[in-house]
Design an enzyme around this catalytic site. Structure first.
Site, short mmCIF file in Angstrom:
data_model
loop_
_atom_site.label_atom_id
_atom_site.label_comp_id
_atom_site.label_asym_id
_atom_site.label_seq_id
_atom_site.Cartn_x
_atom_site.Cartn_y
_atom_site.Cartn_z
CG ASP A 1 15.82 40.26 66.83
OD1 ASP A 1 15.52 39.60 65.52
OD2 ASP A 1 16.01 41.20 67.06
CE LYS B 1 15.38 43.42 58.52
NZ LYS B 1 15.80 43.61 60.21
CG PHE C 1 19.53 46.12 64.26
CD1 PHE C 1 20.36 45.74 62.76
CD2 PHE C 1 18.11 46.72 64.81
CE1 PHE C 1 19.22 46.63 61.72
CE2 PHE C 1 17.93 47.38 63.64
CZ PHE C 1 18.16 47.01 62.57
NE ARG D 1 22.83 44.22 55.32
CZ ARG D 1 22.08 44.34 56.07
NH1 ARG D 1 21.88 44.25 57.00
NH2 ARG D 1 21.13 45.58 55.60
C1 PLP Z 1 15.65 44.76 61.40
C2 PLP Z 1 15.67 44.98 62.83
C3 PLP Z 1 14.94 45.26 63.65
C4 PLP Z 1 14.25 45.93 63.00
O1 PLP Z 1 13.09 46.50 64.16
P1 PLP Z 1 12.26 47.88 63.53
O2 PLP Z 1 11.30 47.17 64.90
O3 PLP Z 1 11.58 46.69 62.38
O4 PLP Z 1 12.28 48.69 63.05
C5 PLP Z 1 15.20 44.76 64.54
N1 PLP Z 1 16.58 44.03 65.63
C6 PLP Z 1 16.99 43.15 63.63
C7 PLP Z 1 17.74 42.55 64.86
C8 PLP Z 1 17.07 43.83 62.50
O5 PLP Z 1 18.08 43.21 61.62
#
Ligand code: PLP
Length: 413
Positions: A198, A224, A127, A372
């Protein structure tokens, strides 16, 4: 085997042990929501709790509510509610800030624990915010620190004695592929490296056992699969064995040993509270608190089983009914290696998703070519999966997606 019918799906819903949880959510009429992996649906408990917090605790209680309404304890209270969902003791989880900010804290703290090493190892195509934050950390640390990214298959082999920390997203946001948390953690430990997991696309979708996997650090978002609402705060996990040596860089007053002593010098709080920085976002936390009540009696193995069944069903229906329409499965075919989403590559993925949304089937698009679909087992029915595939079939057959209206990219895809 024949393609499942709508009646088959209705029969599966009738036998679904999780079916009653759908009643806990507000779901708009005429919508099939397959994007709970981006923004979870609204739990019915949230509205009333937020109203009360605003009119009573804020409106009447004013500053007294920090004590009287338990506001000051919310980061820990919510951490304790999330802990059982990630296989952690309550004293090892805090809710604070965003995933991006918490990743910054964890990366710096991890690098400080391995001062003779200079490499952050991550997966290529993780991400973006995870990669960007790591780039920012490496630039800030200077002195030879670097982010190294490698393809998925090379991660284990790339963990050597130069790597301080391996930071991985457990379920990939585009493909839904799941990493072997215990295996990669053991591999990192074997080379003397630390791990950060994560869990953004994992928590509330897959059972997790951080303690059992020996994970060093973890974090994740709550908007989420946990349905905490837009911009809901994130959580951070630091096991007790590492807490005394955990020194994160955003040393704000909420992480101080005694915030209301108002002394000039920083002394970290004992335990996980040192992961905090500034004032908690109370209204967002109250919404999350109400949303987490939904999880009190959810059977996680049953949730995972339904998630795999829903996504298997969608793959089967799309491949059977949309054969020859240009869809290529981008997720692992084996449900055990897949999170709670299904992704298909399609050359006109953006327009196809827009056409679906116009028909009430909400998925999303991830550049360059991923359509997705997230399957949230608490409120998605088997009949929804069938209907979604049916609408997709119709859109492809009639080329309804092939219009300029569906090809203009919005700011958020
Ligand atoms: C949704 C997501 C984020 C979101 O990070 P924010 O700081 O809330 O914007 C970060 N890493 C991953 C892998 C995600 O899926």
């Amino acid at each position: 085997m024949s393609t499942p019918t709508l009646d088959d799906c209705a029969a599966r819903d009738a036998a679904d042990p999780l079916a009653h949880h759908r009643d806990a959510f507000v779901l708009p009429d005429g919508v099939i929501y397959l994007d709970g992996n981006s923004l979870g649906a609204l739990p019915k408990t949230v509205d009333g709790r937020l109203q009360a917090a605003v009119t009573e605790d804020w409106g009447q209680g004013l500053v007294r509510s920090w004590n009287d309404a338990g506001w000051i304890d919310l980061p820990a209270t919510l951490g304790a509610k999330i802990a059982p969902l990630i296989g952690a003791p309550a004293k090892e989880v805090m809710v604070a800030d965003s995933t991006s900010v918490n990743l910054f804290k964890l990366l710096v703290a991890a690098l400080r624990l391995r001062p003779d090493r200079r490499t952050i190892l991550m997966e290529a195509r993780d991400f973006p915010t995870d990669l960007y934050i790591a780039q920012g950390v490496a630039a800030l640390m200077g002195d030879g620190y670097a982010l190294r990214t490698v393809p998925t298959k090379d991660i284990a082999a790339a963990i050597d004695e130069t790597v301080a920390v391996v930071a991985l997203t457990h379920v990939n946001f585009k493909t839904g592929a799941v990493h072997d948390m215990a295996g990669l953690t053991a591999c990192a430990h074997g080379a003397g490296a630390l791990t950060i997991w994560d869990l953004c696309h994992t928590v509330g979708a897959l059972p997790i056992d951080l303690a059992g996997a020996g994970a060093d650090f973890a974090l994740g978002c709550t908007y989420k699969y946990l349905n905490g609402g837009p911009g809901a705060p994130a959580f951070v996990y630091v096991p007790q064995r590492l807490q005394a040596d955990f020194h994160q860089p955003l040393t704000g007053w909420m992480g101080h040993a005694d915030p209301f002593s108002f002394v000039d010098d920083f002394t970290p709080a004992d335990g996980i509270r040192r992961a905090l920085s500034g004032t908690p976002t109370i209204l967002s936390m109250i919404a999350l608190d109400a949303a987490l009540d939904v999880w009190a009696d959810v059977d996680m193995p049953a949730l995972r089983a339904k998630s795999m069944a829903l996504s298997d069903l969608f793959i089967k229906l799309v491949e059977a009914r949309c054969a020859g329409q240009g869809f290529a499965l981008a997720s692992p075919r084996d449900a055990a290696r897949r999170g709670s989403q299904v992704s298909f590559r399609h050359p006109h993925g953006y327009a196809v998703i827009q056409a679906l949304i116009a028909r009430g089937v909400i998925g999303d698009f991830r550049a360059p070519d991923i359509a997705r679909f997230g399957f949230t087992p608490l409120y998605t029915r088997y009949v929804d999966v069938w209907q979604a595939a049916d609408v997709l079939f119709d859109i492809m057959e009639t080329r309804a997606w092939d219009t300029p209206q569906f090809k203009t990219r919005a700011a958020v895809t």
